[in-house]
Scaffold this motif. Structure first.
Motif, PDB file in Angstrom:
ATOM      1  N   SER A  63      32.693  30.197  47.443  1.00 13.71           N
ATOM      2  CA  SER A  63      33.093  30.204  46.011  1.00 13.71           C
ATOM      3  C   SER A  63      32.891  31.071  45.318  1.00 13.71           C
ATOM      4  N   TYR A  64      31.720  31.713  45.673  1.00 10.84           N
ATOM      5  CA  TYR A  64      31.526  32.650  44.633  1.00 10.84           C
ATOM      6  C   TYR A  64      31.848  34.050  45.024  1.00 10.84           C
ATOM      7  N   SER A  65      32.105  34.765  45.377  1.00 10.93           N
ATOM      8  CA  SER A  65      32.647  35.276  46.642  1.00 10.93           C
ATOM      9  C   SER A  65      34.349  35.446  46.386  1.00 10.93           C
ATOM     10  N   VAL A  66      34.906  34.274  46.349  1.00  7.14           N
ATOM     11  CA  VAL A  66      36.967  34.523  45.436  1.00  7.14           C
ATOM     12  C   VAL A  66      36.973  34.706  44.248  1.00  7.14           C
ATOM     13  N   TYR A  67      35.866  33.794  43.894  1.00 11.13           N
ATOM     14  CA  TYR A  67      35.224  33.250  42.165  1.00 11.13           C
ATOM     15  C   TYR A  67      34.972  34.974  41.628  1.00 11.13           C
ATOM     16  N   ILE A  68      34.629  35.681  42.514  1.00 13.44           N
ATOM     17  CA  ILE A  68      34.433  37.049  41.554  1.00 13.44           C
ATOM     18  C   ILE A  68      35.307  37.500  41.993  1.00 13.44           C
ATOM     19  N   LYS A  69      35.212  37.746  43.257  1.00 12.63           N
ATOM     20  CA  LYS A  69      37.408  39.145  42.679  1.00 12.63           C
ATOM     21  C   LYS A  69      38.063  38.425  42.519  1.00 12.63           C
ATOM     22  N   LEU A  70      38.482  37.035  41.929  1.00 14.22           N
ATOM     23  CA  LEU A  70      39.616  36.353  41.237  1.00 14.22           C
ATOM     24  C   LEU A  70      39.341  37.129  39.576  1.00 14.22           C
ATOM     25  N   LEU A  71      38.079  36.636  39.274  1.00 15.67           N
ATOM     26  CA  LEU A  71      37.567  37.178  37.908  1.00 15.67           C
ATOM     27  C   LEU A  71      37.208  39.006  37.809  1.00 15.67           C
ATOM     28  N   ILE A  72      37.665  39.582  38.501  1.00 16.81           N
ATOM     29  CA  ILE A  72      37.421  41.347  38.401  1.00 16.81           C
ATOM     30  C   ILE A  72      39.319  41.225  38.659  1.00 16.81           C
ATOM     31  N   LEU A  73      40.005  40.533  39.282  1.00 21.21           N
ATOM     32  CA  LEU A  73      41.578  41.083  39.020  1.00 21.21           C
ATOM     33  C   LEU A  73      41.884  40.514  38.125  1.00 21.21           C
ATOM     34  N   SER A  74      41.686  39.184  36.767  1.00 17.95           N
ATOM     35  CA  SER A  74      42.438  38.761  36.526  1.00 17.95           C
ATOM     36  C   SER A  74      41.933  39.380  35.081  1.00 17.95           C
ATOM     37  N   TYR A  75      40.610  40.170  35.049  1.00 18.24           N
ATOM     38  CA  TYR A  75      40.471  41.019  33.765  1.00 18.24           C
ATOM     39  C   TYR A  75      40.806  41.973  33.814  1.00 18.24           C
ATOM     40  N   SER A  76      41.026  42.292  34.685  1.00 15.98           N
ATOM     41  CA  SER A  76      42.134  43.756  34.815  1.00 15.98           C
ATOM     42  C   SER A  76      42.878  43.664  34.152  1.00 15.98           C
ATOM     43  N   GLY A 117      34.106  48.198  42.703  1.00 15.01           N
ATOM     44  CA  GLY A 117      33.103  48.962  43.610  1.00 15.01           C
ATOM     45  C   GLY A 117      32.094  48.290  43.944  1.00 15.01           C
ATOM     46  N   ILE A 118      31.397  47.724  42.388  1.00 14.66           N
ATOM     47  CA  ILE A 118      30.224  46.779  43.114  1.00 14.66           C
ATOM     48  C   ILE A 118      30.539  46.035  43.990  1.00 14.66           C
ATOM     49  N   GLU A 119      31.594  45.239  43.599  1.00 20.73           N
ATOM     50  CA  GLU A 119      31.506  43.993  44.056  1.00 20.73           C
ATOM     51  C   GLU A 119      31.635  44.785  46.001  1.00 20.73           C
ATOM     52  N   MET A 120      32.645  45.035  46.202  1.00 18.97           N
ATOM     53  CA  MET A 120      32.394  45.844  47.418  1.00 18.97           C
ATOM     54  C   MET A 120      31.342  45.939  48.246  1.00 18.97           C
ATOM     55  N   ILE A 167      30.908  40.463  29.672  1.00 21.75           N
ATOM     56  CA  ILE A 167      29.522  39.953  29.525  1.00 21.75           C
ATOM     57  C   ILE A 167      28.888  38.697  30.455  1.00 21.75           C
ATOM     58  N   VAL A 168      30.475  38.457  31.056  1.00 19.67           N
ATOM     59  CA  VAL A 168      30.595  36.735  32.200  1.00 19.67           C
ATOM     60  C   VAL A 168      30.499  37.757  33.501  1.00 19.67           C
ATOM     61  N   LEU A 169      31.333  38.418  33.557  1.00 23.66           N
ATOM     62  CA  LEU A 169      31.912  39.367  35.123  1.00 23.66           C
ATOM     63  C   LEU A 169      30.335  39.906  35.556  1.00 23.66           C
ATOM     64  N   SER A 170      30.211  41.043  33.975  1.00 20.99           N
ATOM     65  CA  SER A 170      28.538  41.370  34.561  1.00 20.99           C
ATOM     66  C   SER A 170      26.881  40.636  35.021  1.00 20.99           C
TER      67      SER A 170
END
Length: 308
Positions: free
Chosen positions: A212-225, A253-256, A64-67
């Motif tokens: 910071s937004y860009s890096v945090y979202i990428k890090l969260l997607i990778l960690s979550y997966s 895909g959404i992030e890219m 939910i947070v990631l979405s």
């Protein structure tokens, strides 16, 4: 920009995705995550008998947070893309209005002044689209002499210089008495709008989403997966592999896609067709002012693909 007809070739549009640079990058990352998930499943199921497990409720909350973050990311990127399109739409309208006003107020017999202004307006648009990329390319400007090229090369901001030349030419015509003060006042808003639009596009170009937004979202997607298999392995076994792969493919895909369109003035598949718009303005201005532009070379679409 990819040009396509909506709701016509559903399956064919999907197959076109493989030609996108962004999609190829997504597939590489997705295959990497799939390989790591496969290795994890083999080790856990064969060696530990699926004893490793984390409650899946945790991943629901994280999802939910990631979405929410991805919605913010996508909306911000699309706002930038749409704002860029509106600015270039305004550029089309203002250049046409400027040409119409010049055509209505300047002496009909003064063809040389009309043609000179048409060239300057067209070159402003051509220069602006490259100024928003890596800098204006002199070879793309139309009807410029070697002396003019030398003058352009001395300037860091060529669109500014071209607008200055337009203002100087209009002022010279006004001082000669060919147009009145009222005519000059009618021209001023259209002339001013050129640099207003250029400044708005530069604002979009030079202010990307905070790092910071860009890096945090990428890090969260990778960690979550990478953690998700721990919550799915006991319930789904080897079926965890396609589940994790698809979830990662969806999120990344959404992030890219957001990363691709947040700078709308480049040459990515989904960037704005600013080159085509600039050449459309060129043709419109010469037609309105009723002067030949002598440029018979057909403009070729710049790395934009058409999907039928």
């Amino acid at each position: 920009m990819i040009v396509y007809e909506a709701n016509k070739n559903f399956l064919k549009d999907i197959t076109h995705l493989t030609s996108s640079w962004t999609m190829r990058q997504m597939l590489r990352g997705t295959l990497t995550v799939a390989a790591l998930t496969t290795l994890f499943c083999v080790v856990v199921i064969e060696l530990f008998n699926s004893e490793i497990h984390i409650p899946s409720n945790i991943f629901s909350l994280l999802g939910i947070v990631l979405s929410i973050l991805l919605v913010f990311r996508t909306n911000t990127a699309y706002d930038r893309w749409w704002e860029g399109r509106k600015q270039w739409g305004s550029l089309v309208n203002n250049c046409r209005n400027l040409a119409v006003t010049i055509h209505a107020t300047f002496p009909e017999e003064d063809k040389s002044t009309r043609r000179e202004l048409a060239i300057l307006i067209a070159n402003f648009c051509i220069a602006l689209k490259e100024h928003l990329r890596k800098g204006t390319r002199m070879e793309e400007l139309i009807h410029v002499s070697s002396r003019e090229v030398e003058a352009y090369q001395k300037r860091n901001h060529i669109p500014n210089y071209i607008v200055t030349l337009i203002h100087q030419k209009v002022q010279a015509v006004y001082r000669s008495g060919a147009i009145s003060g009222a005519d000059l006042r009618n021209l001023k808003p259209h002339l001013q709008s050129l640099l207003d639009i250029a400044g708005a596009c530069e604002r979009i170009k030079k202010t990307p989403i905070p790092f910071s937004y860009s890096v945090y979202i990428k890090l969260l997607i990778l960690s979550y997966s990478l953690m998700l298999p721990f919550g799915l392995i006991r319930d789904f076994g080897y079926f965890t592999i396609p589940l994790v792969t698809f979830i990662f493919f969806t999120f990344v895909g959404i992030e890219m896609m957001g990363a691709e369109i947040e700078d709308p003035f480049g040459l990515d598949c989904n960037d704005l067709p600013t080159g085509d718009i600039a050449h459309t303005i060129k043709n419109n201005v010469f037609e309105i002012l009723e002067v030949p532009h002598g440029d018979h070379v057909e403009h070729k679409t710049e790395l934009y693909e058409k999907v039928f």
